[in-house]
Design a protein around this motif. Structure first.
Motif, PDB file in Angstrom:
ATOM      1  N   LYS A 183     -29.613   0.034 -62.784  1.00 15.71           N
ATOM      2  CA  LYS A 183     -29.553  -1.401 -62.481  1.00 15.71           C
ATOM      3  C   LYS A 183     -28.961  -2.179 -63.649  1.00 15.71           C
ATOM      4  O   LYS A 183     -28.227  -3.147 -63.447  1.00 15.71           O
ATOM      5  CB  LYS A 183     -30.952  -1.932 -62.158  1.00 15.71           C
ATOM      6  CG  LYS A 183     -31.436  -1.535 -60.788  1.00 15.71           C
ATOM      7  CD  LYS A 183     -32.854  -2.018 -60.552  1.00 15.71           C
ATOM      8  CE  LYS A 183     -33.394  -1.474 -59.245  1.00 15.71           C
ATOM      9  NZ  LYS A 183     -34.808  -1.830 -59.053  1.00 15.71           N
ATOM     10  N   PHE A 185     -25.114  -1.113 -63.722  1.00 14.88           N
ATOM     11  CA  PHE A 185     -24.377  -1.560 -62.541  1.00 14.88           C
ATOM     12  C   PHE A 185     -25.082  -2.767 -61.915  1.00 14.88           C
ATOM     13  O   PHE A 185     -25.684  -2.667 -60.842  1.00 14.88           O
ATOM     14  CB  PHE A 185     -24.260  -0.423 -61.517  1.00 14.88           C
ATOM     15  CG  PHE A 185     -23.606   0.814 -62.054  1.00 14.88           C
ATOM     16  CD1 PHE A 185     -22.234   0.894 -62.200  1.00 14.88           C
ATOM     17  CD2 PHE A 185     -24.372   1.910 -62.442  1.00 14.88           C
ATOM     18  CE1 PHE A 185     -21.632   2.031 -62.717  1.00 14.88           C
ATOM     19  CE2 PHE A 185     -23.782   3.060 -62.952  1.00 14.88           C
ATOM     20  CZ  PHE A 185     -22.403   3.116 -63.091  1.00 14.88           C
ATOM     21  N   ALA A 208     -24.660  -3.678 -58.202  1.00 16.94           N
ATOM     22  CA  ALA A 208     -25.022  -2.698 -57.172  1.00 16.94           C
ATOM     23  C   ALA A 208     -25.739  -3.387 -56.013  1.00 16.94           C
ATOM     24  O   ALA A 208     -26.718  -4.098 -56.212  1.00 16.94           O
ATOM     25  CB  ALA A 208     -25.898  -1.604 -57.763  1.00 16.94           C
ATOM     26  N   LEU A 265     -29.267   0.838 -54.222  1.00 15.87           N
ATOM     27  CA  LEU A 265     -29.586   1.886 -55.194  1.00 15.87           C
ATOM     28  C   LEU A 265     -30.827   2.623 -54.740  1.00 15.87           C
ATOM     29  O   LEU A 265     -31.849   2.003 -54.432  1.00 15.87           O
ATOM     30  CB  LEU A 265     -29.821   1.286 -56.581  1.00 15.87           C
ATOM     31  CG  LEU A 265     -30.312   2.255 -57.664  1.00 15.87           C
ATOM     32  CD1 LEU A 265     -29.271   3.341 -57.932  1.00 15.87           C
ATOM     33  CD2 LEU A 265     -30.636   1.498 -58.939  1.00 15.87           C
ATOM     34  N   ILE A 307     -25.847   5.185 -54.801  1.00 21.92           N
ATOM     35  CA  ILE A 307     -25.563   3.872 -55.360  1.00 21.92           C
ATOM     36  C   ILE A 307     -24.287   3.309 -54.747  1.00 21.92           C
ATOM     37  O   ILE A 307     -23.286   4.004 -54.634  1.00 21.92           O
ATOM     38  CB  ILE A 307     -25.495   3.909 -56.906  1.00 21.92           C
ATOM     39  CG1 ILE A 307     -25.288   2.508 -57.477  1.00 21.92           C
ATOM     40  CG2 ILE A 307     -24.449   4.887 -57.388  1.00 21.92           C
ATOM     41  CD1 ILE A 307     -25.492   2.426 -58.992  1.00 21.92           C
ATOM     42  N   GLU A 308     -24.379   2.061 -54.340  1.00 22.71           N
ATOM     43  CA  GLU A 308     -23.253   1.346 -53.768  1.00 22.71           C
ATOM     44  C   GLU A 308     -23.002   0.123 -54.642  1.00 22.71           C
ATOM     45  O   GLU A 308     -23.901  -0.685 -54.845  1.00 22.71           O
ATOM     46  CB  GLU A 308     -23.597   0.919 -52.342  1.00 22.71           C
ATOM     47  CG  GLU A 308     -22.482   0.254 -51.599  1.00 22.71           C
ATOM     48  CD  GLU A 308     -22.880  -0.056 -50.171  1.00 22.71           C
ATOM     49  OE1 GLU A 308     -23.139  -1.243 -49.886  1.00 22.71           O
ATOM     50  OE2 GLU A 308     -22.940   0.885 -49.353  1.00 22.71           O
ATOM     51  N   SER A 309     -21.787   0.014 -55.171  1.00 16.33           N
ATOM     52  CA  SER A 309     -21.486  -1.085 -56.078  1.00 16.33           C
ATOM     53  C   SER A 309     -20.013  -1.468 -56.004  1.00 16.33           C
ATOM     54  O   SER A 309     -19.141  -0.597 -55.902  1.00 16.33           O
ATOM     55  CB  SER A 309     -21.830  -0.708 -57.519  1.00 16.33           C
ATOM     56  OG  SER A 309     -21.510  -1.754 -58.397  1.00 16.33           O
ATOM     57  N   GLN A 350     -16.105   7.435 -60.195  1.00 21.14           N
ATOM     58  CA  GLN A 350     -17.378   6.775 -59.912  1.00 21.14           C
ATOM     59  C   GLN A 350     -18.537   7.620 -60.434  1.00 21.14           C
ATOM     60  O   GLN A 350     -19.460   7.118 -61.081  1.00 21.14           O
ATOM     61  CB  GLN A 350     -17.532   6.535 -58.409  1.00 21.14           C
ATOM     62  CG  GLN A 350     -16.506   5.589 -57.829  1.00 21.14           C
ATOM     63  CD  GLN A 350     -16.535   5.549 -56.322  1.00 21.14           C
ATOM     64  OE1 GLN A 350     -17.434   6.083 -55.679  1.00 21.14           O
ATOM     65  NE2 GLN A 350     -15.534   4.909 -55.719  1.00 21.14           N
ATOM     66  N   THR A 407     -21.873   7.962 -54.327  1.00 17.04           N
ATOM     67  CA  THR A 407     -21.434   6.611 -54.652  1.00 17.04           C
ATOM     68  C   THR A 407     -20.596   6.051 -53.516  1.00 17.04           C
ATOM     69  O   THR A 407     -19.997   6.799 -52.738  1.00 17.04           O
ATOM     70  CB  THR A 407     -20.591   6.596 -55.943  1.00 17.04           C
ATOM     71  OG1 THR A 407     -19.498   7.490 -55.800  1.00 17.04           O
ATOM     72  CG2 THR A 407     -21.426   6.981 -57.149  1.00 17.04           C
TER      73      THR A 407
END
Length: 115
Positions: free
Chosen positions: A49, A52, A55, A58, A75-77, A88, A110
């Motif tokens: 956190k 990123f 994000a 997570l 994790i999506e960011s 990534q 990711t």
């Protein structure tokens, strides 16, 4: 760590099955709901956190049966936008470089937000 590694394969398979069915994870003789995080999960999530902050999603899961030897990270960011998957993953590995030294394995997933 050696005793933990011996049961790692069966623990990983069991944990993945439980994650997919969204049931309660069984850790040895104890059951823990998936909503309860281990210290390792909390520590890794905090690091990610901070690294990123953009994000949008997570999820950190100890898939070693609770001993902290293996984790799965989703994790999506937007910070991944324009980067190949390997790049990534390298960013995540770099963020967790100190934590990874004590792990047996790490699965990383990711993505970039779709909006």
């Amino acid at each position: 760590m050696l005793a933990c590694s011996r049961s790692l394969n069966s623990a990983v398979v069991s944990a993945l099955r439980l994650l997919r069915s969204n049931q309660t994870a069984v850790t040895g003789q104890l059951q823990r709901p998936l909503s309860t995080q281990t210290d390792g999960e909390v520590r890794i999530a905090k690091i990610l956190k901070e690294k990123f902050p953009a994000a949008s999603s997570l999820k950190v899961v100890d898939i070693s049966g609770g001993c902290g030897a293996m984790y799965e990270i989703h994790i999506e960011s937007s910070e991944f936008k324009g980067k190949r998957t390997v790049q990534q993953h390298q960013l995540v590995n770099q963020a967790l470089k100190d934590e990874i030294q004590n792990m047996h394995g790490l699965r990383i997933f990711t993505d970039v937000p779709k909006h």
